[in-house]
Design a protein around this motif. Structure first.
Motif, PDB file in Angstrom:
ATOM      1  N   ASN A  13      77.608  49.271  60.707  1.00 43.50           N
ATOM      2  CA  ASN A  13      76.195  49.283  60.354  1.00 43.50           C
ATOM      3  C   ASN A  13      75.272  49.808  61.443  1.00 43.50           C
ATOM      4  O   ASN A  13      74.075  49.652  61.368  1.00 43.50           O
ATOM      5  CB  ASN A  13      75.756  47.875  59.952  1.00 43.50           C
ATOM      6  N   LYS A  14      75.860  50.419  62.459  1.00 38.34           N
ATOM      7  CA  LYS A  14      75.020  50.886  63.542  1.00 38.34           C
ATOM      8  C   LYS A  14      74.567  52.328  63.356  1.00 38.34           C
ATOM      9  O   LYS A  14      73.854  52.852  64.201  1.00 38.34           O
ATOM     10  CB  LYS A  14      75.763  50.738  64.878  1.00 38.34           C
ATOM     11  N   SER A  15      75.000  52.988  62.285  1.00 41.45           N
ATOM     12  CA  SER A  15      74.794  54.431  62.219  1.00 41.45           C
ATOM     13  C   SER A  15      73.320  54.827  62.168  1.00 41.45           C
ATOM     14  O   SER A  15      72.955  55.889  62.643  1.00 41.45           O
ATOM     15  CB  SER A  15      75.552  55.022  61.039  1.00 41.45           C
ATOM     16  N   ALA A  16      72.459  54.000  61.611  1.00 40.99           N
ATOM     17  CA  ALA A  16      71.038  54.350  61.557  1.00 40.99           C
ATOM     18  C   ALA A  16      70.469  54.438  62.966  1.00 40.99           C
ATOM     19  O   ALA A  16      69.676  55.337  63.272  1.00 40.99           O
ATOM     20  CB  ALA A  16      70.267  53.316  60.745  1.00 40.99           C
ATOM     21  N   GLN A  17      70.898  53.513  63.810  1.00 40.71           N
ATOM     22  CA  GLN A  17      70.418  53.520  65.200  1.00 40.71           C
ATOM     23  C   GLN A  17      70.935  54.751  65.937  1.00 40.71           C
ATOM     24  O   GLN A  17      70.205  55.393  66.695  1.00 40.71           O
ATOM     25  CB  GLN A  17      70.895  52.230  65.900  1.00 40.71           C
ATOM     26  N   ALA A  19      71.623  57.612  64.527  1.00 41.54           N
ATOM     27  CA  ALA A  19      70.838  58.744  64.018  1.00 41.54           C
ATOM     28  C   ALA A  19      69.508  58.827  64.733  1.00 41.54           C
ATOM     29  O   ALA A  19      69.071  59.900  65.163  1.00 41.54           O
ATOM     30  CB  ALA A  19      70.628  58.576  62.510  1.00 41.54           C
ATOM     31  N   LYS A  20      68.870  57.689  64.878  1.00 40.16           N
ATOM     32  CA  LYS A  20      67.549  57.659  65.503  1.00 40.16           C
ATOM     33  C   LYS A  20      67.623  58.126  66.960  1.00 40.16           C
ATOM     34  O   LYS A  20      66.809  58.940  67.393  1.00 40.16           O
ATOM     35  CB  LYS A  20      67.003  56.230  65.429  1.00 40.16           C
ATOM     36  N   ARG A  22      69.931  60.019  68.380  1.00 39.17           N
ATOM     37  CA  ARG A  22      70.257  61.454  68.453  1.00 39.17           C
ATOM     38  C   ARG A  22      69.017  62.291  68.183  1.00 39.17           C
ATOM     39  O   ARG A  22      68.769  63.296  68.837  1.00 39.17           O
ATOM     40  CB  ARG A  22      71.358  61.785  67.441  1.00 39.17           C
ATOM     41  N   LEU A  23      68.244  61.867  67.182  1.00 41.58           N
ATOM     42  CA  LEU A  23      67.035  62.631  66.845  1.00 41.58           C
ATOM     43  C   LEU A  23      66.011  62.578  67.973  1.00 41.58           C
ATOM     44  O   LEU A  23      65.358  63.572  68.272  1.00 41.58           O
ATOM     45  CB  LEU A  23      66.422  62.097  65.548  1.00 41.58           C
ATOM     46  N   HIS A  24      65.894  61.401  68.599  1.00 44.29           N
ATOM     47  CA  HIS A  24      64.969  61.260  69.726  1.00 44.29           C
ATOM     48  C   HIS A  24      65.261  62.321  70.774  1.00 44.29           C
ATOM     49  O   HIS A  24      64.377  63.024  71.241  1.00 44.29           O
ATOM     50  CB  HIS A  24      65.129  59.872  70.363  1.00 44.29           C
ATOM     51  N   ILE A  26      67.202  65.155  70.557  1.00 41.15           N
ATOM     52  CA  ILE A  26      67.143  66.568  70.166  1.00 41.15           C
ATOM     53  C   ILE A  26      65.706  67.022  69.937  1.00 41.15           C
ATOM     54  O   ILE A  26      65.325  68.128  70.284  1.00 41.15           O
ATOM     55  CB  ILE A  26      68.073  66.869  68.955  1.00 41.15           C
ATOM     56  N   ILE A  27      64.889  66.127  69.368  1.00 42.14           N
ATOM     57  CA  ILE A  27      63.491  66.507  69.117  1.00 42.14           C
ATOM     58  C   ILE A  27      62.742  66.683  70.439  1.00 42.14           C
ATOM     59  O   ILE A  27      61.994  67.637  70.611  1.00 42.14           O
ATOM     60  CB  ILE A  27      62.806  65.474  68.194  1.00 42.14           C
ATOM     61  N   GLU A  30      63.930  69.960  71.911  1.00 40.01           N
ATOM     62  CA  GLU A  30      63.376  71.132  71.231  1.00 40.01           C
ATOM     63  C   GLU A  30      61.902  71.312  71.574  1.00 40.01           C
ATOM     64  O   GLU A  30      61.410  72.433  71.643  1.00 40.01           O
ATOM     65  CB  GLU A  30      63.600  71.014  69.718  1.00 40.01           C
ATOM     66  N   LYS A  31      61.208  70.202  71.761  1.00 41.44           N
ATOM     67  CA  LYS A  31      59.795  70.295  72.136  1.00 41.44           C
ATOM     68  C   LYS A  31      59.663  70.910  73.517  1.00 41.44           C
ATOM     69  O   LYS A  31      58.804  71.740  73.752  1.00 41.44           O
ATOM     70  CB  LYS A  31      59.165  68.897  72.129  1.00 41.44           C
ATOM     71  N   LYS A  34      60.228  74.616  73.604  1.00 43.51           N
ATOM     72  CA  LYS A  34      59.298  75.443  72.830  1.00 43.51           C
ATOM     73  C   LYS A  34      58.535  76.378  73.763  1.00 43.51           C
ATOM     74  O   LYS A  34      57.933  75.938  74.733  1.00 43.51           O
ATOM     75  CB  LYS A  34      58.328  74.530  72.076  1.00 43.51           C
TER      76      LYS A  34
ATOM     77  N   VAL B 146      69.349  62.737  59.346  1.00 40.95           N
ATOM     78  CA  VAL B 146      69.110  63.497  60.578  1.00 40.95           C
ATOM     79  C   VAL B 146      68.643  64.938  60.369  1.00 40.95           C
ATOM     80  O   VAL B 146      67.678  65.372  61.003  1.00 40.95           O
ATOM     81  CB  VAL B 146      70.336  63.495  61.531  1.00 40.95           C
ATOM     82  N   ASN B 188      70.400  47.168  56.095  1.00 44.63           N
ATOM     83  CA  ASN B 188      71.756  46.990  56.619  1.00 44.63           C
ATOM     84  C   ASN B 188      72.019  47.808  57.873  1.00 44.63           C
ATOM     85  O   ASN B 188      73.079  47.700  58.462  1.00 44.63           O
ATOM     86  CB  ASN B 188      72.784  47.428  55.573  1.00 44.63           C
ATOM     87  N   GLY B 189      71.084  48.687  58.206  1.00 43.13           N
ATOM     88  CA  GLY B 189      71.303  49.543  59.369  1.00 43.13           C
ATOM     89  C   GLY B 189      72.121  50.776  59.071  1.00 43.13           C
ATOM     90  O   GLY B 189      72.565  51.474  59.960  1.00 43.13           O
ATOM     91  N   LEU B 200      59.512  59.001  64.837  1.00 39.17           N
ATOM     92  CA  LEU B 200      60.064  60.258  65.325  1.00 39.17           C
ATOM     93  C   LEU B 200      59.122  61.422  65.044  1.00 39.17           C
ATOM     94  O   LEU B 200      58.969  62.315  65.861  1.00 39.17           O
ATOM     95  CB  LEU B 200      61.424  60.520  64.679  1.00 39.17           C
TER      96      LEU B 200
END
Lengths: 89, 269
Positions: A13-17, A19-20, A22-24, A26-27, A30-31, A34, B146, B188-189, B200
């Protein structure tokens, strides 16, 4: 067995964290890139090669960044070298 | 003067056309004269979502080339008075759109409409740039996933540099709509939360559309999902329209039917 179940439950259940995070990264990257010159990724690649040739630093620990301030552009190279005593030992 | 709204996302398949269709329908139901324009030249789909695919005679490229005038090309919605659709061309490519020609078209529509909703194509090519160039408001549609969030961030960068407002140094209103949201999975995360996505991207949240079978049902039958007020997604779009119009006005079911009747009476009279 029970502990293992709990562990896998949390890991699954950690995948959302993930994702967040990784996005932090890469974003932000990319900034910062620029408007930077096209050659920067290649420059970074070649600097990494040179660093790898002379040291056994972890390539994940090498940071190449270009900062632009006013009229100055600063190329910042940040390498974390492994502890030489540990290497020889 | 009409307010020009672009619905954009960068990534394809996140719900731009669904959002454009429902937003335009909601604005029209609230009594504002609204036109929704499909900028996806070569891959038009808004006509299907709005259920008017068999009534398309002229399209945006015909108008731009002068083969037809705007009034000939506008398709009047069958159910909602005040709602008009301008279809994209299916046979041309996106290079058929030019800045000056798009400006001329939007200026002409501005004279008679309150809101112009521009349904942007995916990508950052010419079609997307033309859809956003003259916008006063940008609605960025993102899935809590993502690739969608990264592309939305990219689009925000482009909105901040390649629109007329940006070039003139004026602020562009930007709002986030998160679609296909599964609250359970987020709890659920397993899925990024709306808060994460918003943090973000750093723009105000206009609304959340839950993942819902009613969206596919609506597109199957060619009716914008906002008309399905029994569904969660339909109500979520209604909430977005209400919030956009700046009130906490709750949707009145009667009001909608009354307006429908009023519209019919006008036609009869």
């Amino acid at each position: 067995m029970n502990i293992l179940n709990v562990m896998t439950y949390f890991r699954r259940n950690k995948s959302a964290q993930i994702a967040k995070n990784r996005l932090h990264i890469i974003i932000a990257q990319e900034k910062s890139e620029k408007g930077s010159p096209d050659y920067l990724p290649m420059l970074r690649q070649e600097i990494l090669k040179v660093v790898a040739k002379y040291t056994n630093a972890d390539m994940g620990q090498v940071n190449v960044e270009l900062h632009c301030k006013d009229n100055n552009a600063i190329l910042e190279l940040n390498v974390t070298l492994p502890d030489s005593r540990l290497v020889t030992a | 003067m009409a307010k020009i709204i672009v619905v954009t996302s960068g990534k394809g398949g996140v719900g731009k056309t669904t959002t454009s269709g429902s937003l335009a329908t909601g604005l029209a139901m609230a009594g504002h004269k609204t036109v929704v324009i499909d900028f996806d030249v070569g891959l038009r789909n808004l006509d299907l979502i709005m259920g008017c695919e068999r009534r398309v005679v002229y399209d945006i490229v015909n108008v731009i080339h002068g083969d037809a005038n705007v009034n000939q090309a506008l398709i009047r919605d069958k159910k909602i008075p005040n709602l008009f659709i301008l279809a994209a061309s299916q046979t041309r490519d996106k290079d058929a759109l030019e800045k000056e020609a798009v400006k001329k078209l939007l200026d002409e529509l501005s004279e008679t409409f309150d809101y112009i909703v521009c349904d942007s194509p995916a990508g950052i090519e010419k079609g997307a740039l033309m859809a956003m160039y003259y916008a006063d408001v940008a609605i960025v549609v993102a899935n809590p996933e993502v690739s969608s969030v990264r592309d939305s961030d990219r689009i925000l960068g482009i909105l901040g540099s390649k629109t007329q407002k940006a070039e003139m140094g004026e602020p562009l209103e930007e709002y986030l709509v998160v679609t296909r949201y599964a609250k359970k999975r987020a709890n659920n995360g397993e899925m990024m939360t709306v808060e994460s996505v918003q943090e973000l991207l750093g723009i105000p949240l206009l609304g959340i559309i839950p993942e819902s079978p009613s969206v596919l049902n609506a597109s199957n039958s060619g009716e914008p999902v906002i008309l399905d007020q029994k569904s969660d997604a339909g109500r979520a779009y209604q909430a977005i329209v209400n919030k956009f119009l700046g009130g906490s006005e709750t949707p009145k079911k009667q009001g909608f039917f009354k307006r429908l009747l009023r519209g019919k009476q006008e036609v009869v009279a």
